[in-house]
Design a protein around this motif. Structure first.
Motif, PDB file in Angstrom:
ATOM      1  N   LEU A   1      -2.620  -8.232  23.425  1.00 55.79           N
ATOM      2  CA  LEU A   1      -3.631  -7.413  24.083  1.00 55.79           C
ATOM      3  C   LEU A   1      -2.999  -6.478  25.112  1.00 55.79           C
ATOM      4  O   LEU A   1      -3.364  -5.290  25.195  1.00 55.79           O
ATOM      5  N   ILE A   2      -2.044  -6.969  25.884  1.00 54.62           N
ATOM      6  CA  ILE A   2      -1.362  -6.134  26.877  1.00 54.62           C
ATOM      7  C   ILE A   2      -0.644  -4.972  26.191  1.00 54.62           C
ATOM      8  O   ILE A   2      -0.705  -3.818  26.648  1.00 54.62           O
ATOM      9  N   LEU A   3       0.026  -5.258  25.083  1.00 59.59           N
ATOM     10  CA  LEU A   3       0.746  -4.204  24.359  1.00 59.59           C
ATOM     11  C   LEU A   3      -0.219  -3.154  23.814  1.00 59.59           C
ATOM     12  O   LEU A   3       0.036  -1.942  23.930  1.00 59.59           O
ATOM     13  N   VAL A   4      -1.332  -3.605  23.233  1.00 61.02           N
ATOM     14  CA  VAL A   4      -2.303  -2.666  22.665  1.00 61.02           C
ATOM     15  C   VAL A   4      -2.925  -1.796  23.751  1.00 61.02           C
ATOM     16  O   VAL A   4      -3.087  -0.577  23.577  1.00 61.02           O
ATOM     17  N   LEU A   5      -3.255  -2.401  24.891  1.00 59.41           N
ATOM     18  CA  LEU A   5      -3.867  -1.635  25.980  1.00 59.41           C
ATOM     19  C   LEU A   5      -2.873  -0.696  26.652  1.00 59.41           C
ATOM     20  O   LEU A   5      -3.268   0.320  27.246  1.00 59.41           O
ATOM     21  N   ALA A   6      -1.572  -1.020  26.556  1.00 60.52           N
ATOM     22  CA  ALA A   6      -0.563  -0.195  27.215  1.00 60.52           C
ATOM     23  C   ALA A   6      -0.210   1.046  26.411  1.00 60.52           C
ATOM     24  O   ALA A   6       0.257   2.042  26.984  1.00 60.52           O
ATOM     25  N   ILE A   7      -0.433   1.024  25.112  1.00 57.30           N
ATOM     26  CA  ILE A   7      -0.017   2.153  24.257  1.00 57.30           C
ATOM     27  C   ILE A   7      -0.631   3.481  24.696  1.00 57.30           C
ATOM     28  O   ILE A   7       0.080   4.485  24.828  1.00 57.30           O
ATOM     29  N   PRO A   8      -1.953   3.556  24.954  1.00 59.60           N
ATOM     30  CA  PRO A   8      -2.514   4.844  25.379  1.00 59.60           C
ATOM     31  C   PRO A   8      -1.973   5.339  26.715  1.00 59.60           C
ATOM     32  O   PRO A   8      -2.030   6.548  26.996  1.00 59.60           O
ATOM     33  N   MET A   9      -1.457   4.433  27.539  1.00 58.85           N
ATOM     34  CA  MET A   9      -0.874   4.861  28.810  1.00 58.85           C
ATOM     35  C   MET A   9       0.445   5.588  28.605  1.00 58.85           C
ATOM     36  O   MET A   9       0.844   6.416  29.421  1.00 58.85           O
ATOM     37  N   LEU A  10       1.107   5.259  27.488  1.00 62.97           N
ATOM     38  CA  LEU A  10       2.387   5.910  27.177  1.00 62.97           C
ATOM     39  C   LEU A  10       2.189   7.165  26.348  1.00 62.97           C
ATOM     40  O   LEU A  10       2.889   8.156  26.540  1.00 62.97           O
ATOM     41  N   HIS A  11       1.224   7.090  25.427  1.00 62.21           N
ATOM     42  CA  HIS A  11       0.973   8.249  24.558  1.00 62.21           C
ATOM     43  C   HIS A  11      -0.431   8.157  23.995  1.00 62.21           C
ATOM     44  O   HIS A  11      -0.769   7.176  23.344  1.00 62.21           O
ATOM     45  N   ARG A  12      -1.261   9.174  24.233  1.00 58.51           N
ATOM     46  CA  ARG A  12      -2.630   9.205  23.719  1.00 58.51           C
ATOM     47  C   ARG A  12      -2.636   9.775  22.315  1.00 58.51           C
ATOM     48  O   ARG A  12      -2.088  10.839  22.060  1.00 58.51           O
ATOM     49  N   SER A  13      -3.259   9.056  21.402  1.00 57.33           N
ATOM     50  CA  SER A  13      -3.433   9.511  20.029  1.00 57.33           C
ATOM     51  C   SER A  13      -4.834   9.146  19.575  1.00 57.33           C
ATOM     52  O   SER A  13      -5.114   7.975  19.311  1.00 57.33           O
ATOM     53  N   PRO A  14      -5.741  10.125  19.500  1.00 58.38           N
ATOM     54  CA  PRO A  14      -7.113   9.830  19.068  1.00 58.38           C
ATOM     55  C   PRO A  14      -7.169   9.148  17.702  1.00 58.38           C
ATOM     56  O   PRO A  14      -8.001   8.256  17.491  1.00 58.38           O
TER      57      PRO A  14
END
Length: 317
Positions: free
Chosen positions: A17-30
């Motif tokens: 869950l932490i990894l999934v939630l952190a991804i948009p903080m590094l790079h947003r991809s709709p």
């Protein structure tokens, strides 16, 4: 950690869950966020089906009915009442669980073949009601007016990022709960019923009662997936409750692996990714997808995770 499987599973879920939630903080991809939202709904749907198929040995061809039932129950509750979103979602899941209990009470005593076809028949009946009752359901056009995406627990579901975060959290918690059910004494009871029903009955297990409880739990968790799907499309459509949707869940289970808890999750991920990829190149995506799935089935002769586990076990020996 090995002595406490529940703690191990909780830690694994927290890391994911932490990894999934952190991804948009590094790079947003709709596109990626949309994929995870759809995967959240599909993973719960397919894994709940595997509680029947993999754990209990009950193949349901109509599991999509509960997925669609929850979507419509949630959508109609949001449209027709002033209930808050959490209350409407809980109401929809509770109503779906009751529906699963009623349907299960009619069919869990039947033999395997008749059980499969009765669940399909009930789903087709429900689909016909959706299409025919236009004043309530909107018929083949789906719910008119959509579903208002209100705030829930600090999440503004009108924001794609917040919807992504909410669906990911619900999916991980739901899968963790299903894992707990699968690994509990009740889960062991279901596997005993699957492997040797006669012996399970001899030691005092009431077969129809265990199967009915499994069917009811599976329907409830499919309902959670249906609520997430309704939030994603901001409505409810007949396709959510049609029999091909049940087929997709079965494909996901078979593709990922019946004997691995995360098999249906991987299967749902592969199925959605293949569907998105194939649709970019041809309008005959159903045909191409069927060929690819057939190649997986004939090549591996089991689900992906089951195949990996088999190879790993042989090398370990």
């Amino acid at each position: 950690m090995n002595r406490n499987p529940a703690l191990r599973d909780a830690l694994f879920a927290a890391i994911v869950l932490i990894l999934v939630l952190a991804i948009p903080m590094l790079h947003r991809s709709p596109a990626f966020e949309d994929f995870i939202i759809r995967l959240s709904a599909m993973a719960l749907f397919a894994t709940s089906l595997n509680l029947l198929v993999g754990n209990t040995g009950m193949v349901s061809f109509g599991h999509g009915m509960f997925y669609g039932f929850a979507a419509y129950a949630f959508g109609l509750t949001m449209q027709l009442t002033e209930l808050s979103l959490p209350v409407a979602a809980l109401f929809a899941v509770a109503l779906t669980t009751i529906a699963a209990f009623v349907v299960g009470a009619m069919c869990v005593r039947l033999s395997t073949d008749y059980f499969a076809f009765i669940t399909l028949a009930v789903q087709m009946l429900f689909f016909s009601v959706i299409v025919s009752w236009q004043s309530l359901t909107g018929g083949d056009q789906g719910l008119r007016g959509g579903i208002p995406r209100r705030h829930i627990l600090g999440f503004d579901l009108g924001s794609q990022l917040h919807l992504y975060q909410f669906c990911a959290i619900v999916a991980v918690l739901g899968l963790l709960a299903l894992r707990h059910v699968s690994m509990s004494p009740f889960g062991n009871t279901l596997r005993m019923v699957r492997d040797n029903a006669e012996r399970a009955s001899f030691v005092g297990i009431v077969l129809w009662r265990a199967r009915l409880l499994a069917f009811t739990i599976a329907g409830g968790f499919a309902g959670i997936g249906g609520v997430l799907a309704a939030l994603f499309v901001s409505g409810a459509y007949p396709e959510l409750a049609d029999w091909p949707n049940s087929g997709q869940a079965i494909f996901a289970v078979m593709l990922g692996g019946i004997n691995s808890f995360l098999g249906p999750v991987l299967g749902a991920m592969i199925l959605l990714a293949l569907n998105d990829l194939v649709q970019r190149f041809t309008e005959y995506h159903g045909l191409v997808l069927g060929v690819v799935i057939l190649a997986f089935a004939l090549g591996l002769r089991r689900g992906v995770l089951d195949f990996i586990h088999l190879v790993w076990s042989k090398r370990a020996r």
